[in-house]
Design an enzyme around this catalytic site. Structure first.
Site, mmCIF file in Angstrom:
data_model
loop_
_atom_site.group_PDB
_atom_site.id
_atom_site.type_symbol
_atom_site.label_atom_id
_atom_site.label_comp_id
_atom_site.label_asym_id
_atom_site.label_seq_id
_atom_site.Cartn_x
_atom_site.Cartn_y
_atom_site.Cartn_z
ATOM 1 N N ARG A 1 10.220 -15.778 71.409
ATOM 2 C CA ARG A 1 9.554 -14.901 72.312
ATOM 3 C C ARG A 1 9.981 -15.052 73.820
ATOM 4 O O ARG A 1 10.161 -15.949 74.460
ATOM 5 C CB ARG A 1 7.977 -15.020 72.515
ATOM 6 C CG ARG A 1 7.177 -14.166 71.613
ATOM 7 C CD ARG A 1 5.649 -14.394 71.510
ATOM 8 N NE ARG A 1 5.076 -14.534 72.780
ATOM 9 C CZ ARG A 1 3.741 -14.825 72.724
ATOM 10 N NH1 ARG A 1 3.212 -15.157 71.653
ATOM 11 N NH2 ARG A 1 3.207 -14.838 74.004
ATOM 12 N N ARG B 1 3.159 -18.606 83.009
ATOM 13 C CA ARG B 1 1.839 -18.445 82.316
ATOM 14 C C ARG B 1 0.648 -19.521 82.486
ATOM 15 O O ARG B 1 -0.486 -19.325 82.439
ATOM 16 C CB ARG B 1 2.224 -18.250 80.810
ATOM 17 C CG ARG B 1 3.186 -16.880 80.733
ATOM 18 C CD ARG B 1 3.557 -16.722 79.157
ATOM 19 N NE ARG B 1 2.670 -16.703 78.224
ATOM 20 C CZ ARG B 1 2.735 -16.998 76.948
ATOM 21 N NH1 ARG B 1 4.229 -17.468 76.572
ATOM 22 N NH2 ARG B 1 1.924 -16.880 76.078
ATOM 23 N N LYS C 1 -3.751 -21.975 69.950
ATOM 24 C CA LYS C 1 -4.849 -21.006 69.434
ATOM 25 C C LYS C 1 -4.283 -20.313 68.437
ATOM 26 O O LYS C 1 -5.453 -19.958 67.626
ATOM 27 C CB LYS C 1 -5.440 -20.220 70.641
ATOM 28 C CG LYS C 1 -5.825 -20.793 71.973
ATOM 29 C CD LYS C 1 -6.144 -19.827 72.832
ATOM 30 C CE LYS C 1 -5.179 -18.814 73.426
ATOM 31 N NZ LYS C 1 -4.060 -19.399 74.332
ATOM 32 N N ARG D 1 -9.509 -13.133 79.674
ATOM 33 C CA ARG D 1 -8.686 -14.068 80.288
ATOM 34 C C ARG D 1 -9.010 -14.098 81.563
ATOM 35 O O ARG D 1 -8.479 -14.646 82.590
ATOM 36 C CB ARG D 1 -7.202 -13.877 80.161
ATOM 37 C CG ARG D 1 -6.495 -14.513 79.242
ATOM 38 C CD ARG D 1 -5.269 -13.903 78.957
ATOM 39 N NE ARG D 1 -3.943 -14.814 78.870
ATOM 40 C CZ ARG D 1 -3.608 -15.012 77.602
ATOM 41 N NH1 ARG D 1 -3.930 -14.162 76.377
ATOM 42 N NH2 ARG D 1 -2.105 -15.328 77.325
ATOM 43 N N ARG E 1 8.769 -23.064 70.711
ATOM 44 C CA ARG E 1 8.054 -22.115 69.739
ATOM 45 C C ARG E 1 8.963 -20.927 69.094
ATOM 46 O O ARG E 1 9.793 -20.293 69.779
ATOM 47 C CB ARG E 1 7.034 -21.629 70.434
ATOM 48 C CG ARG E 1 5.901 -20.699 69.593
ATOM 49 C CD ARG E 1 4.493 -21.129 70.120
ATOM 50 N NE ARG E 1 4.295 -20.072 71.416
ATOM 51 C CZ ARG E 1 3.359 -19.916 72.026
ATOM 52 N NH1 ARG E 1 2.093 -20.432 71.485
ATOM 53 N NH2 ARG E 1 3.071 -18.945 72.936
HETATM 54 P P1 AMP Z 1 -0.618 -14.244 74.532
HETATM 55 O O1 AMP Z 1 0.230 -13.745 73.318
HETATM 56 O O2 AMP Z 1 -2.247 -14.425 74.136
HETATM 57 O O3 AMP Z 1 -0.205 -15.436 75.193
HETATM 58 O O4 AMP Z 1 -0.294 -13.240 75.543
HETATM 59 C C1 AMP Z 1 0.802 -12.898 76.094
HETATM 60 C C2 AMP Z 1 0.868 -12.104 77.183
HETATM 61 O O5 AMP Z 1 -0.161 -10.450 77.153
HETATM 62 C C3 AMP Z 1 0.108 -12.568 78.315
HETATM 63 O O6 AMP Z 1 1.046 -13.435 79.133
HETATM 64 C C4 AMP Z 1 -0.347 -11.294 79.155
HETATM 65 O O7 AMP Z 1 0.875 -10.699 79.927
HETATM 66 C C5 AMP Z 1 -0.722 -10.549 78.278
HETATM 67 N N1 AMP Z 1 -2.162 -10.550 77.855
HETATM 68 C C6 AMP Z 1 -2.733 -11.079 76.613
HETATM 69 N N2 AMP Z 1 -4.069 -11.076 76.787
HETATM 70 C C7 AMP Z 1 -4.523 -10.649 77.948
HETATM 71 C C8 AMP Z 1 -5.757 -10.385 78.442
HETATM 72 N N3 AMP Z 1 -6.899 -10.958 78.079
HETATM 73 N N4 AMP Z 1 -5.863 -10.293 79.988
HETATM 74 C C9 AMP Z 1 -4.556 -9.793 80.272
HETATM 75 N N5 AMP Z 1 -3.304 -9.809 79.884
HETATM 76 C C10 AMP Z 1 -3.200 -10.240 78.609
#
Ligand code: AMP
Length: 233
Positions: free
Chosen positions: A160, A171, A13, A88, A127
């Site tokens: 990361r 996740r 994404k 989410r 990644r």
């Molecule tokens: P991402 O970079 O989108 O994979 O997000 C990394 C982390 O940020 C996730 O594993 C969550 O801990 C937190 N996070 C990101 N977006 C959200 C969301 N919409 N709701 C809750 N936690 C989020």
């Protein structure tokens, strides 16, 4: 145009979002990026969310919605945004509907980037991320032009913490349990396009662009621009 790129962690994404914002000239609202910059800046909010990110858990809805609400109040978002990694949870989606409605807007299109679960861990585990601009790479699937350097700004790439296999698996579990139901929420609104997220990045990109094109021209059998569901054509 307000769109969401929806899909499991590791579905690509973020990579596709980077391309789409350049293509359409609308800002990307990535809650993950917003949280990471708060953490890096050492703000109280960053401190509050750090543990959730480290563990691969979702940040509570009220905190997430506050961050998004603040971002949507900035003038550059007035012409539409591309959400990445948000909403989410069903509660986030419901509240986003309300927020957009208050602004006389709505979610126009949700693009579901489908990748089989068994492919996700290996994609995430390899990644590499640019700590400055957030762009992601993969040694085999999306290598940087210079080894371990970001193509955009030359910064050294890092892995990361939450892309490590154990957290990656967590996740994915969180996604299946809490995030997947969001799709049903948007299917009821007839705004979802399903896109095959496997294969070369450029192919996925073309599929997404075709889905957006079909949607904008009302040729995908989903809600017409006037908000009426067309049914199974
Ligand atoms: P991402 O970079 O989108 O994979 O997000 C990394 C982390 O940020 C996730 O594993 C969550 O801990 C937190 N996070 C990101 N977006 C959200 C969301 N919409 N709701 C809750 N936690 C989020």
């Amino acid at each position: 145009m307000n769109l969401t790129l929806f899909g499991p962690p590791g579905s690509g994404k973020g990579t596709q979002a980077g391309f789409l914002v350049r293509h359409f000239g609308i800002p990307q609202v990535s809650t993950g990026d917003l949280f990471r910059s708060e953490i890096e800046a050492g703000t109280p909010l960053g401190e509050q969310v750090r543990t959730y990110l480290d563990n691969g858990d979702l940040v509570p809805d009220d905190t997430t919605l506050e961050v998004v609400g603040r971002r949507l109040a900035e003038p550059d978002t007035a012409g539409g945004v591309l959400f990445d990694g948000f909403p989410r949870t069903v509660a986030q989606a419901t509240e986003l509907d309300r927020m957009l409605a208050r602004m006389g807007r709505r979610m126009d299109h949700v693009i579901f980037v489908q990748v089989p679960t068994e492919m996700l861990v290996s994609r995430m585990a390899g990644r590499l991320t640019c700590p400055r601009c957030g762009r992601t790479y993969h040694p085999e699937l999306a290598p940087p032009r210079r080894a371990n350097r970001c193509d955009v700004d030359g910064t050294g790439l890092v892995m990361r913490e939450d892309d490590r296999p154990e957290t990656a698996r967590r996740r994915i579990g969180v996604y299946l349990e809490q995030t997947l139901p969001v799709l049903a929420h948007y299917r009821q609104q007839h705004v979802v396009s399903d896109v095959d997220g496997t294969g070369p990045i450029e192919d996925v990109r073309s599929r997404i662009l075709r889905a957006i094109d079909r949607r904008r021209n009302g040729r995908d059998g989903s809600r017409r621009p006037d908000g009426v569901a067309e049914g199974g054509s």
